[in-house]
Scaffold this motif. Structure first.
Motif, mmCIF file in Angstrom:
data_model
loop_
_atom_site.group_PDB
_atom_site.id
_atom_site.type_symbol
_atom_site.label_atom_id
_atom_site.label_comp_id
_atom_site.label_asym_id
_atom_site.label_seq_id
_atom_site.Cartn_x
_atom_site.Cartn_y
_atom_site.Cartn_z
ATOM 1 N N UNK A 310 0.791 -1.236 0.000
ATOM 2 C CA UNK A 310 0.000 0.000 0.000
ATOM 3 C C UNK A 310 0.821 1.283 0.000
ATOM 4 N N UNK A 311 2.109 1.194 -0.263
ATOM 5 C CA UNK A 311 2.951 2.394 -0.262
ATOM 6 C C UNK A 311 2.500 3.334 -1.382
ATOM 7 N N UNK A 312 2.178 4.572 -1.005
ATOM 8 C CA UNK A 312 1.654 5.533 -1.991
ATOM 9 C C UNK A 312 2.755 6.318 -2.687
ATOM 10 N N UNK A 313 3.837 6.608 -1.958
ATOM 11 C CA UNK A 313 4.911 7.436 -2.508
ATOM 12 C C UNK A 313 6.284 6.863 -2.145
ATOM 13 N N UNK A 314 7.184 6.951 -3.093
ATOM 14 C CA UNK A 314 8.613 6.785 -2.816
ATOM 15 C C UNK A 314 9.240 8.159 -3.036
ATOM 16 N N UNK A 315 9.958 8.653 -2.025
ATOM 17 C CA UNK A 315 10.581 9.971 -2.136
ATOM 18 C C UNK A 315 12.094 9.808 -2.106
ATOM 19 N N UNK A 316 12.756 10.215 -3.181
ATOM 20 C CA UNK A 316 14.210 10.172 -3.255
ATOM 21 C C UNK A 316 14.746 11.470 -2.658
ATOM 22 N N UNK A 317 15.029 11.445 -1.369
ATOM 23 C CA UNK A 317 15.583 12.632 -0.705
ATOM 24 C C UNK A 317 16.947 12.956 -1.308
ATOM 25 N N UNK A 318 17.670 11.911 -1.670
ATOM 26 C CA UNK A 318 18.918 12.029 -2.422
ATOM 27 C C UNK A 318 18.919 10.947 -3.491
ATOM 28 N N UNK A 319 19.408 11.265 -4.677
ATOM 29 C CA UNK A 319 19.478 10.275 -5.743
ATOM 30 C C UNK A 319 20.574 9.248 -5.441
ATOM 31 N N UNK A 320 20.394 8.006 -5.879
ATOM 32 C CA UNK A 320 21.426 6.984 -5.646
ATOM 33 C C UNK A 320 22.572 7.128 -6.646
ATOM 34 N N UNK A 336 1.117 -4.724 -6.701
ATOM 35 C CA UNK A 336 -0.145 -5.482 -6.653
ATOM 36 C C UNK A 336 -1.258 -4.774 -7.422
ATOM 37 N N UNK A 337 -0.901 -4.207 -8.576
ATOM 38 C CA UNK A 337 -1.892 -3.573 -9.437
ATOM 39 C C UNK A 337 -2.277 -2.169 -9.041
ATOM 40 N N UNK A 338 -1.718 -1.648 -7.951
ATOM 41 C CA UNK A 338 -2.050 -0.293 -7.510
ATOM 42 C C UNK A 338 -1.097 0.718 -8.149
ATOM 43 N N UNK A 339 -1.500 1.976 -8.137
ATOM 44 C CA UNK A 339 -0.654 3.033 -8.687
ATOM 45 C C UNK A 339 0.174 3.673 -7.580
ATOM 46 N N UNK A 340 1.289 4.275 -7.967
ATOM 47 C CA UNK A 340 2.148 4.932 -6.997
ATOM 48 C C UNK A 340 2.915 6.070 -7.646
ATOM 49 N N UNK A 341 3.564 6.868 -6.824
ATOM 50 C CA UNK A 341 4.322 8.028 -7.304
ATOM 51 C C UNK A 341 5.736 7.960 -6.747
ATOM 52 N N UNK A 342 6.718 8.128 -7.620
ATOM 53 C CA UNK A 342 8.110 8.231 -7.205
ATOM 54 C C UNK A 342 8.555 9.673 -7.393
ATOM 55 N N UNK A 343 8.948 10.320 -6.288
ATOM 56 C CA UNK A 343 9.347 11.728 -6.320
ATOM 57 C C UNK A 343 10.853 11.855 -6.109
ATOM 58 N N UNK A 344 11.451 12.825 -6.758
ATOM 59 C CA UNK A 344 12.868 13.123 -6.567
ATOM 60 C C UNK A 344 13.007 14.576 -6.130
ATOM 61 N N UNK A 345 13.679 14.798 -5.008
ATOM 62 C CA UNK A 345 14.035 16.156 -4.589
ATOM 63 C C UNK A 345 15.462 16.374 -5.071
ATOM 64 N N UNK A 346 15.645 17.269 -6.030
ATOM 65 C CA UNK A 346 16.933 17.373 -6.719
ATOM 66 C C UNK A 346 17.456 18.803 -6.719
ATOM 67 N N UNK A 347 18.773 18.927 -6.733
ATOM 68 C CA UNK A 347 19.402 20.216 -7.009
ATOM 69 C C UNK A 347 19.506 20.353 -8.528
ATOM 70 N N UNK A 348 19.778 21.560 -8.984
ATOM 71 C CA UNK A 348 19.840 21.785 -10.427
ATOM 72 C C UNK A 348 20.915 20.929 -11.085
#
Length: 614
Positions: A310-320, A336-348
């Motif tokens: 049931x995880x709704x968001x993955x947030x990349x506080x820092x990129x790998x 499991x067929x659900x939708x999700x959002x992957x967010x990246x907090x990035x510098x320029x």
């Protein structure tokens, strides 16, 4: 006819599937189960996490082994304790109608004697982590010389964690004529090497494209100055009131720090990293699965094996560092067929890396702006209204209603609604009304360009890309070596044999003192302050090419520390101009989450996992 029956599964397995509520096989199950049931063969299956891979190899193994024999016939290797236990539990559920089935989990952090005794009682299938499995083999507590089926689940994860030698050694104790089934989300060269060494002309099944991200996950990025990273994280959380997320940091230190900050600001957060004991990990994961923790801050290694649908968001506080790791991170949501959002907090400066990720995962990132305070207030207000509207009435309040009604006799319905919602809205409004708009940083500001020249020191260091550093690795090295915070280092610029970096002027003496006569692997690391000259005057690079002393940036072993900084003049180095530093959201301002309505219901305390910070 049941769709799983059509794949060739026997009735008792189909009954277990029905009991579990499965109706339609996933793509990886549809492609692999008939192949594995048809004949004994080696198989490489490439599919994202959360696509039903355990059932894809679990049901064929259960159908093929001899339940009446006590000999170990199947071995499943998985990267983490959590995934090992999860696979074991699922295999037991799949085989609930297989009388006499014994599936045993072997993993670190538990009694090796108890696990050995379970194996002795006759374990037809062993699910194991590589480290503990290797240990038990060396102690002759387990015999895998007669297994018929070996599964490498999340193979790329195991190899990323450094288990290549362990896997190689474990498989050397298995018979050559076995069937090997390798399941992986990506196909790096190490996985290909395992397949080539231990598999015979394997059949390959690919769901989607190699290394491609899940089709159920959308990808977004937000560009901010480095000092605004944590403020951006809080705003993204506030803008998604029902968030249930994993937040990825690159180091254990950052993971613990971010989790502690979130907890202090009233969020239901927890930390998951390698410094936690097994008991602490178990407590944190139990709280996360129970949703007492809404924001789990984790390192990549610690998060491997997390399987929560049931995880709704993955947030990349820092990129790998590696693009393949981003694929695994984003695969934690949209399962499991659900939708999700992957967010990246990035510098320029990290935007170019996002473009590289796009090419690999074949997904486009949507650039978005960090929401401002008023947008967050609106979202929170609507969420509260929806929550109140959907709340079931507790009849136990009936005895108190007369007193409450008398209190509001002179208040109209409209006024009552306004008062009620103002109690929540005012708290967020007061917090955000004077906060800066992070959008102003996202479009034009590079990584910390807004810092003042007068408050910054720029340094030269005689290590560069030839020594295996990119800007991110060098920043980590400097931060951990100097014991500085992530945001204390900026403008890291790596060349072939040398590099530059900035700190606030307050850290200058500390940096120079630390690197006086500092050696790494027997080599002197030379750090000096560069002079601040105009961009135009130094555009040609001046003495940049000569600065390294003609010895690959080693500086000839001279000019180390403050006393010798005049040697090999720094005058040729340019110092970029920086705009004024903006004020971030005041740390002294009370977070809007710090009210009783938003405090953890038991989740905040056990997620703290207090550790001494070096």
């Amino acid at each position: 006819m049941n769709a799983f029956k059509e794949l060739g599964l026997e009735d008792h397995l189909v009954q277990a599937i029905t009991d579990l509520g499965f109706e339609t096989p996933s793509e990886v199950q549809e492609k692999t189960i008939p192949l594995l049931l048809d004949e004994d063969r080696d198989l490489v299956a490439l599919a994202q996490t959360g696509t039903g891979k355990t059932a894809a190899f679990g049901f064929p193994m259960l159908q093929k082994i001899d339940i009446n024999s006590r000999t170990t016939q199947g071995l499943i290797l998985s990267p983490t304790r959590e995934l090992c236990l999860q696979i074991t539990n699922e295999m037991k559920l799949y085989g609930k109608h297989c009388k006499g089935l014994n599936v045993t989990a072997i993993y670190g952090g538990a009694s090796i004697t108890d696990q050995a005794n379970q194996v002795k009682r006759g374990a037809q299938i062993i699910v194991a982590t590589p480290g503990r499995m290797k240990d038990m083999i060396s102690r002759r507590l387990v015999d895998i010389s007669k297994i018929e089926y070996a599964v490498l689940d999340e193979a790329d994860e195991m190899l990323n964690m450094g288990f290549f030698e362990d896997i190689t050694e474990i498989l050397s104790y298995t018979p050559e004529e076995k069937s090997t089934w390798l399941f992986s989300a990506t196909m790096p060269k190490e996985v290909s090497l395992i397949a080539k060494k231990f598999m015979d002309s394997p059949t390959e099944v690919t769901v989607g494209h190699k290394n491609m991200g899940s089709k159920n996950v959308s990808h977004e990025y937000f560009v901010v100055g480095a000092r605004d990273r944590y403020q951006a994280l809080k705003r993204l959380a506030d803008a998604n009131p029902e968030i249930f997320s994993v937040i990825f940091c690159r180091t254990k230190r950052d993971t613990q720090k971010v989790a502690e900050q979130l907890i202090e600001d009233g969020y239901n957060a927890g930390a998951l990293h390698g410094d936690l004991s097994q008991n602490q990990r178990d407590v944190v994961m139990k709280s996360f699965r129970a949703k007492q923790i809404q924001m789990l801050v984790a390192t990549d290694v610690a998060a491997r094996g997390i399987d929560v649908d049931d995880i709704t968001h993955v947030i990349n506080y820092q990129l790998p560092d590696e693009i393949e790791i981003y694929t695994h991170r984003s695969g934690r949501t949209g399962r499991a067929g659900k939708t999700g959002i992957s967010m990246v907090i990035a510098s320029k400066s990290e935007v170019r890396k996002i473009k590289s990720i796009e090419r690999i995962i074949q997904k486009e990132f949507i650039k978005k702006e960090v929401p401002n305070g008023m947008e967050i207030c609106e979202v929170q207000l609507k969420a509260l209204a929806s929550k109140i509207h959907d709340t079931e009435i507790n009849q136990e309040i009936e005895p108190y209603l007369n007193d409450i009604n008398s209190l509001f006799e002179d208040v109209t319905k409209d006024e009552l609604i306004k008062k009620f919602f103002s109690a929540e809205f005012t708290r967020f409004f007061n917090y955000y009304k004077k906060s800066k708009d992070l959008k102003s940083q996202s479009g034009s500001t590079s990584d910390d360009n807004y810092r003042s020249d007068n408050n910054s020191a720029r340094f030269f260091i005689n290590i560069g890309s030839k020594d295996g550093y990119d800007w991110m690795k060098l920043k980590d090295f400097l931060r951990d070596t100097l014991q500085l915070n992530q945001d204390d280092l900026y403008k890291v610029d790596v060349k072939d044999s040398f590099a530059f970096f900035n700190t606030d002027a307050a850290h200058k003496d500390k940096v120079l003192e630390f690197f006086t006569d500092f050696k790494q692997d027997g080599r002197f690391i030379n750090v000096e302050v560069t002079e601040k000259k105009s961009r135009d005057r130094n555009r040609g690079g001046g003495g940049g090419g000569r600065r390294s002393g003609g010895e690959g940036g080693y500086g000839g072993g001279r000019g180390r520390g403050r006393n010798d900084r005049s040697k090999g003049s720094s005058s040729g180095f340019k110092s970029e101009s920086r705009g004024r530093r903006s004020d971030s959201d005041s740390s002294s301002s009370r977070s809007p989450r710090r009210s009783s309505d938003f405090k953890p219901s038991g989740g905040g305390d056990f997620s703290r996992a207090r550790k001494s910070r070096r």
